[in-house]
Design a protein around this motif. Structure first.
Motif, short mmCIF file in Angstrom:
data_model
loop_
_atom_site.label_atom_id
_atom_site.label_comp_id
_atom_site.label_asym_id
_atom_site.label_seq_id
_atom_site.Cartn_x
_atom_site.Cartn_y
_atom_site.Cartn_z
N ARG A 113 1.02 -1.22 0.10
CA ARG A 113 0.00 -0.11 0.11
C ARG A 113 0.92 1.26 -0.14
NH1 ARG A 113 -4.63 -1.92 4.38
NH2 ARG A 113 -5.98 -2.75 3.11
N ASP A 140 -6.77 4.21 3.81
CA ASP A 140 -6.44 2.86 4.45
C ASP A 140 -5.38 3.22 5.29
OD1 ASP A 140 -8.51 1.66 2.98
OD2 ASP A 140 -7.17 0.50 1.97
N TRP A 204 -11.42 -1.50 4.12
CA TRP A 204 -10.54 -1.09 4.99
C TRP A 204 -10.74 -1.62 6.53
CZ3 TRP A 204 -13.78 1.99 8.36
CH2 TRP A 204 -14.77 2.40 7.79
#
Length: 355
Positions: A113, A140, A204
């Protein structure tokens, strides 16, 4: 060879009394314990007289038929216990391996990420017009930081509650957690403007949390039910206030749910219209017109999410006003514990043996 009823030793002639060894429980039943290690050369048999008779393995062939049956049963029990211990050890090792693998996957996901966010930043330049994917990744990461800070605040609140300090210290922490909830609602509102589907899907959150999600978050009415039996004794006025709050929350949730159902049905009717025809029929103008109508209807999803989060935020604020400072602190701890257990349930589910 002397019979089992006597107090004489067998085999190698050694004798040990239960009372002297401290191992006796004065039971009159035959002990078939499976805790004896299979590597032991001697086998122990409890007899009704309270003595342990030691039988040397080389003398077992000379035992009477009844004694041999007992010895075989003990040997079978030991073998079953050994296999059981091996299965348990293998299961524990598998759980530990699964836990380590889960931790590794979480670390890899976090790094992916972060790398995706940095790559998107390089592509988008100054990030004046961030992509939906970039916004989802950024949210997130923001949520992970929010959750970490939230846990820190909850732990501090729990420590103060256990130390029995005054309400002044509790009030500061309660207000801090309430403000922290306001922050997550603000972050969700910003992210929904770019990717409302990501917020509504709850990607999330953990799988168990997503199972109980409603319009991108928790149901206020369900949260009030959880708190019902967890708070300190409430006054009649407080009970009435919480009851009214639960009813109004339920009514608002029903209205929003009906609105979502109506929106979905409207989208189905728009996308299944006969006037659209196949995409290759050449009637491009009609097709694009109907798709524009569908896009306009989808734009209302952001408002549904906003209304649902506003309901959650107002429910927490109303509950804070109804309760005393100490009751509010207890309520925040109960809510946090419930959410933590959902996340723990997800971790256990993902780490379960998959045979």
């Amino acid at each position: 060879m002397v019979g089992l009823g006597g107090g004489n030793a067998l085999g190698n002639g050694h004798f040990e009394n239960w009372g002297d060894s401290g191992l006796a429980d004065n039971s009159q039943q035959t002990d078939t314990s499976t805790d004896v290690d299979t590597d032991d050369k001697n086998q122990y048999i409890r007899v009704p007289s309270g003595a342990v008779t030691v039988v040397d393995s080389v003398d077992q062939s000379s035992a009477r038929p009844g004694d041999q049956k007992t010895l075989r049963r003990l040997a079978q029990n030991r073998e079953a216990a050994r296999k059981s211990r091996l299965r348990k050890k293998a299961y524990v090792q598998q759980l530990e391996t699964s836990r380590l693998r889960l931790t590794q996957l979480e670390d890899e996901l976090k790094r992916a990420r972060q790398q995706g966010l940095y790559m998107s930043a390089g592509i988008c330049g100054d990030q004046t017009h961030p992509t939906g994917l970039n916004v989802a990744m950024a949210f997130d990461m923001d949520y992970a930081r929010w959750l970490e800070e939230h846990q820190r605040l909850v732990n501090e609140l729990r420590s103060v509650m256990n130390s029995h300090l005054g309400d002044a210290e509790l009030r500061v922490l309660v207000d801090g957690i309430m403000s922290h909830y306001d922050e997550i609602f603000r972050l969700k509102g910003v992210a929904a403007k770019s990717d409302v589907f990501h917020m509504l899907s709850g990607m999330w959150k953990t799988p168990a949390e997503r199972c109980f999600m409603w319009l991108g978050g928790f149901r206020s009415s369900e949260l009030l039910k959880i708190l019902g039996n967890q708070l300190e004794p409430l006054t009649d006025q407080q009970l009435m206030g919480i009851c009214n709050l639960q009813q109004s929350s339920q009514q608002a949730e029903d209205a929003l749910s009906q609105g979502m159902e109506a929106l979905q049905q409207s989208l189905v009717e728009t996308l299944s219209s006969n006037s659209l025809g196949p995409t290759g029929s050449g009637n491009v103008a009609d097709y694009m017109g109907h798709m524009a109508i569908a896009m306009g209807k989808l734009s209302t999803l952001e408002n549904f999410l906003y209304q649902a989060d506003l309901l959650r935020q107002q429910t927490l604020q109303q509950l804070h006003r109804i309760l005393t400072t100490r009751q509010a602190a207890r309520a925040l701890l109960v809510i946090s514990d419930y959410m933590s257990r959902l996340r723990a349930l997800s971790s256990l589910w993902l780490a379960r043996p998959k045979n």
